[in-house]
Design an enzyme around this catalytic site. Structure first.
Site, PDB file in Angstrom:
ATOM      1  N   LYS A  36       0.801  -1.241   0.000  1.00 35.61           N
ATOM      2  CA  LYS A  36       0.000   0.000   0.000  1.00 35.61           C
ATOM      3  C   LYS A  36       0.825   1.277   0.000  1.00 35.61           C
ATOM      4  CE  LYS A  36      -0.683   0.092   4.998  1.00 35.61           C
ATOM      5  NZ  LYS A  36      -1.454  -0.523   6.081  1.00 35.61           N
ATOM      6  N   ARG A 131      -8.348  -0.341  16.677  1.00 30.79           N
ATOM      7  CA  ARG A 131      -8.682   0.017  15.314  1.00 30.79           C
ATOM      8  C   ARG A 131      -9.685  -1.049  14.865  1.00 30.79           C
ATOM      9  NH1 ARG A 131      -4.350   0.941  10.460  1.00 30.79           N
ATOM     10  NH2 ARG A 131      -4.916  -1.228  10.051  1.00 30.79           N
TER      11      ARG A 131
HETATM   12  C1  LIG Z   1      -0.684  -1.297   6.738  1.00 28.46           C
HETATM   13  C2  LIG Z   1      -1.083  -2.596   7.289  1.00 28.46           C
HETATM   14  C3  LIG Z   1      -0.133  -3.621   7.440  1.00 28.46           C
HETATM   15  C4  LIG Z   1       1.326  -3.414   7.124  1.00 28.46           C
HETATM   16  O1  LIG Z   1       1.899  -2.599   8.115  1.00 28.46           O
HETATM   17  P1  LIG Z   1       3.476  -2.300   8.145  1.00 28.46           P
HETATM   18  O2  LIG Z   1       3.687  -1.636   9.464  1.00 28.46           O
HETATM   19  O3  LIG Z   1       3.754  -1.419   6.994  1.00 28.46           O
HETATM   20  O4  LIG Z   1       4.165  -3.596   8.056  1.00 28.46           O
HETATM   21  C5  LIG Z   1      -0.570  -4.845   7.900  1.00 28.46           C
HETATM   22  N1  LIG Z   1      -1.864  -5.059   8.212  1.00 28.46           N
HETATM   23  C6  LIG Z   1      -2.807  -4.101   8.101  1.00 28.46           C
HETATM   24  C7  LIG Z   1      -4.219  -4.411   8.464  1.00 28.46           C
HETATM   25  C8  LIG Z   1      -2.445  -2.830   7.646  1.00 28.46           C
HETATM   26  O5  LIG Z   1      -3.378  -1.884   7.543  1.00 28.46           O
END
Ligand SMILES: *Cc1c(COP(=O)(O)O)cnc(C)c1O
Length: 355
Positions: A36, A131
């Site tokens: 992302k 969250r």
């Molecule tokens: C963004 C996200 C991740 C990845 O997080 P990082 O800290 O970049 O490894 C994993 N799971 C969810 C649900 C996320 O929103």
């Protein structure tokens, strides 16, 4: 070459992914790489795949669609709960989605039936970060509802910590996820294949624990891209922290006093802390601003210190040496600066492929 410019070293991303895949593999945990921060860049996704990750994931279905249309291989997971308005695309472009709302699960099921497809779901459990996630007390009821929905396959459970409230993944909350997995399996007579323990913030726990329990997957973005763990932003040993570099161009360079003069009110972006009077400084103006990047997430490579930023300007105290108009300044980016510069149409992205 034109600026501002974000360079992306694909070999470093592959290296970082490979190291994490092998270290976590030794603990029995697979890696789902999260794209992302790079807007679903097919090149970055392919670099991650080359590092041996089991699958790809993104928070936006538009990005997974981009990856599919670029013929990137591998299973794909939507890691933000689907919007009700997008369930058709979710079923079309994602193999799996992370979910916490029964209404959305029912809509995914209906969309999967209409498209004559099967869609896998992972139920997210709230373990304290506040969250996304189903409260543990409600989990069994949602599992039972999900199992009744046609064309949905309940693949497993997941959780997400450290994003909203900074709650650290530790042996308590990870053991709770394993316990809930066992509980669901026993109560419903099913077996769950995915137990997704979290994001890059789980690395310290995952690589140091003697017992990962049922956790068999982590969703990693920042650690692969930036080589850092996000709890304390320490570099991870053996990983590159400079796969991304941001370059901005000097458009004014003058010796100016360090203190503003006149009556001081708010700036374009609110009240700014007063600058200390350190006499005259070599001030450089760079053609990049808050529209393009999070200035707080930039570390200048070399002498120089960021002293301010507005929408289109970054103000640098260049240190002992004056910069020339047309010079470029390189910056290391943090996650916030990376996301914003990736998203800015004004920042050119330059892929560096192995020479
Ligand atoms: C963004 C996200 C991740 C990845 O997080 P990082 O800290 O970049 O490894 C994993 N799971 C969810 C649900 C996320 O929103």
């Amino acid at each position: 070459m034109t600026a501002p410019r974000l360079t992306v070293d694909l070999a470093k991303i592959t290296h970082n992914a490979g190291v994490l895949v092998s270290r976590l593999g030794a603990q029995g945990i697979g890696v789902t790489a999260v794209t992302k921060a790079c807007l679903g860049s097919a090149a970055v996704a392919k670099a991650m795949r080359l590092g041996g990750v089991a699958g790809l994931a993104d928070s936006r279905i538009e990005n997974l669609r981009t990856l599919r249309e670029a013929s990137v291989a591998g299973p794909m997971t939507l890691i933000r709960s689907p919007m009700l308005s997008q369930v058709e695309d979710v079923v079309r472009y994602a193999d799996t989605s992370l979910n916490s709302e029964p209404t959305v699960l029912a809509a995914l099921s209906a969309a999967a039936v209409a498209q004559d497809r099967s869609h896998a779901v992972v139920l997210m459990v709230e373990l304290g970060d506040l969250r996304e996630g189903i409260l543990p007390d409600d989990l069994l009821a949602v599992v039972r509802q999900t199992l009744l929905l046609p064309n949905l396959v309940l693949a497993g459970l997941g959780t997400n910590l450290a994003c909203q409230s900074g709650v650290e993944p530790d042996h308590h909350n990870m053991a709770e996820l394993s316990r809930l997995t066992d509980l669901v399996e026993a109560a419903c007579g099913i077996s769950l294949t995915i137990v997704s323990g979290g994001n890059s913030a789980n690395l310290d726990w995952a690589l140091s624990t003697a017992n990962v329990g049922r956790v068999d997957d982590l969703r990693l973005g920042e650690s692969i891209l930036l080589g850092r763990e996000p709890l304390r932003r320490r570099p991870i040993e053996g990983l590159h922290t400079d796969a991304f570099r941001l370059f901005a161009e000097v458009i004014e360079s003058k010796v100016k006093p360090s203190e503003p003069w006149g009556h001081i009110a708010q700036t374009a972006f609110g009240v700014q802390p007063r600058r200390a009077d350190v006499g005259d400084v070599n001030q450089a103006l760079l053609a990049i601003g808050r529209q393009d990047v999070d200035p707080d997430g930039l570390v200048p490579q070399g002498p120089g210190r960021i002293i301010g930023a507005s929408s289109d300007h970054l103000v640098l105290d260049a240190g002992p040496n004056r910069l020339a108009v047309g010079d470029e300044v390189a910056f290391e980016v943090d996650y916030s600066a990376l996301v914003r510069s990736m998203t800015s149409p004004y920042v050119i992205k330059v892929l560096i492929t192995a020479s």
